[in-house]
Design an enzyme around this catalytic site. Sequence first.
Site, short mmCIF file in Angstrom:
data_model
loop_
_atom_site.label_atom_id
_atom_site.label_comp_id
_atom_site.label_asym_id
_atom_site.label_seq_id
_atom_site.Cartn_x
_atom_site.Cartn_y
_atom_site.Cartn_z
N SER A 67 1.01 -1.16 -0.17
CA SER A 67 0.31 0.27 0.07
C SER A 67 0.99 0.89 -0.03
O SER A 67 1.55 1.30 1.10
CB SER A 67 -1.00 -0.09 1.46
N GLY A 110 0.17 4.76 0.34
CA GLY A 110 -0.32 6.08 0.65
C GLY A 110 -1.54 5.86 -0.74
O GLY A 110 -2.53 5.95 -1.39
N GLY A 125 -1.50 4.93 -3.98
CA GLY A 125 -2.87 3.65 -4.33
C GLY A 125 -2.04 1.80 -3.96
O GLY A 125 -1.38 2.38 -3.05
N GLY A 172 -5.24 0.76 6.03
CA GLY A 172 -4.68 -1.01 5.08
C GLY A 172 -5.14 -1.51 5.41
O GLY A 172 -5.01 -3.12 5.10
N ASP A 173 -5.86 -1.73 6.76
CA ASP A 173 -6.85 -2.88 7.53
C ASP A 173 -7.52 -3.16 6.53
O ASP A 173 -8.64 -4.71 5.91
CB ASP A 173 -7.42 -2.40 8.51
#
Lengths: 312, 312
Positions: B220, B222, B225, B251-252
């Site tokens: 990831s 930020g 993308g 992120g989760d």
Amino acid sequence: MILTVTLNAALDITYRVPRLEPRASHRVREVAERPGGKGLNVARVLGALGHETLVTGFTGGPNGDRLRALLSEVTEEGPVGDAFVAVGGDTRRTVTVVDEASGDATVLNEPGPQIAPAEWERFLDVYGELLHDATAVALCGSLPPGVPVGAYGTLVRAARTAGVPVLLDTSGEPLLRGLAARPDVVKPNSHELAGITGTTEPLRAARLAQRRGAHAVVASLGEDGLLGLTPEGVWRVEPPRRLAGNPTGAGDSVVAALLSGLVEGLPWPDRLARAAALSAATVRAEAAGEFDRVLYEELLPGVRIDRQMAAV
Amino acid sequence: MILTVTLNAALDITYRVPRLEPRASHRVREVAERPGGKGLNVARVLGALGHETLVTGFTGGPNGDRLRALLSEVTEEGPVGDAFVAVGGDTRRTVTVVDEASGDATVLNEPGPQIAPAEWERFLDVYGELLHDATAVALCGSLPPGVPVGAYGTLVRAARTAGVPVLLDTSGEPLLRGLAARPDVVKPNSHELAGITGTTEPLRAARLAQRRGAHAVVASLGEDGLLGLTPEGVWRVEPPRRLAGNPTGAGDSVVAALLSGLVEGLPWPDRLARAAALSAATVRAEAAGEFDRVLYEELLPGVRIDRQMAAV
């Protein structure tokens, strides 16, 4: 038994971090939890001075359970009895973040649980019962939401009716309302005094507070010591030397000293000397409600007490 | 059932203050408590996507009780089953202080309870049982004190032996040790990737992480993308527009999207598109574990997916 009232008791949490940086994520190095709130600190110091003490006020929820469990562990410093009234809301937390690089502390105070009218009524009953066995009572700290702003006026009047000497340590409107009920002692700091009188000159401000109803005003002036306006005279009191450290709890130790001196029948200058020495010895202790006993005993004989002219 | 493991679950506390000033004392305006920890956020998003989910890990003490009570209230977003293993220590808290003037968040993370060897053994038994009914498993977050640093290697191997696809989302040494056990997917952010590979160039770093053992690496990046190195190809994935907001939990949501796509048998590009849209829709939600569903459905068709050259 000396009774201390802490309506807005707290579970005090202290975090130590290498450095506090706003907007960053921090790994907390050390977590400490303590029973918190001014009246609990006062009670612990009184216990350490050998006085039987009882704490009351409101506790509730998981934080309240934790507070009471921690309170029951406070034994080495002297016994502190638990007469808290259980409420439906959850006791507030305070979080103090200590920056280990600078030693600075940043404090976050939760507002406290909403107290229902029936819970306040139940407290008044319990308080009335506890006054029967009290030799003195201290009313300490802020009011949780739901408690009437005139609460301390009611509690001061009940103590005076029961013939129990009463000390009030709060600020703002609750202090003003409490003063009107003529407490035996109030113990504002200079900031709190300025807040209710509009003047930053300590002696003038203390005089104004006394005129509003207090029999005695003991103003804590930080490193400058204490100013006492008492029925026996007006006194400036200073510890023999200035001590740097953590000022949290210094005011609570002043309250404990004044109460212990009162129930022991000490003259006012001796009460004030004890307060100045105990307050300074608290600044050098780890946490509120503790003091450095060796330092206290070393400082006490050297406290400077200067009688002031009566007229301002 | 999809299983998420959060060994270092937390009670997440959020304070809103008008302005955070180091060294000052603050009156907290609003207190919010939520079940916290990456795997819990993943489970809540999975529940909202309609997947039956179960959370496990360690909880204990008053904070653990509170976490489980709050978890049982999370119903509107879909059911999340509680299979936590009780331990003697107290579940950690995280305190997030939101400065209302700037919107900035400052986070304080407690280290978590000490896990005894017997508690870790008990967890391994429970985990082994839960794998029987799991269609996929996510291993999320940091390790509490006392858990072996190679814990995720052990848990990845157990999942692979049981034939359950396993996703690993952690950092540092626990990630390196987990990679060696060949998980199906790892989902580091660019910072975590740099931490284990020593390079800040995302494609190169992801390639290095893949060589260390992961079948697929979804990084990831930020607002930029996602970068996916998968058995079906290498993809750069971007939401149709950049969205400002609270990145906590983004992120989760990527993890939840990848797991849901996996158990639904979606091709990798579709899983990555879902992850990019869900992550962006999480940035605009109030808290981790939540997303803006309308925004998610609006963003999904517009996600840009670019296949990269296979060789670096």
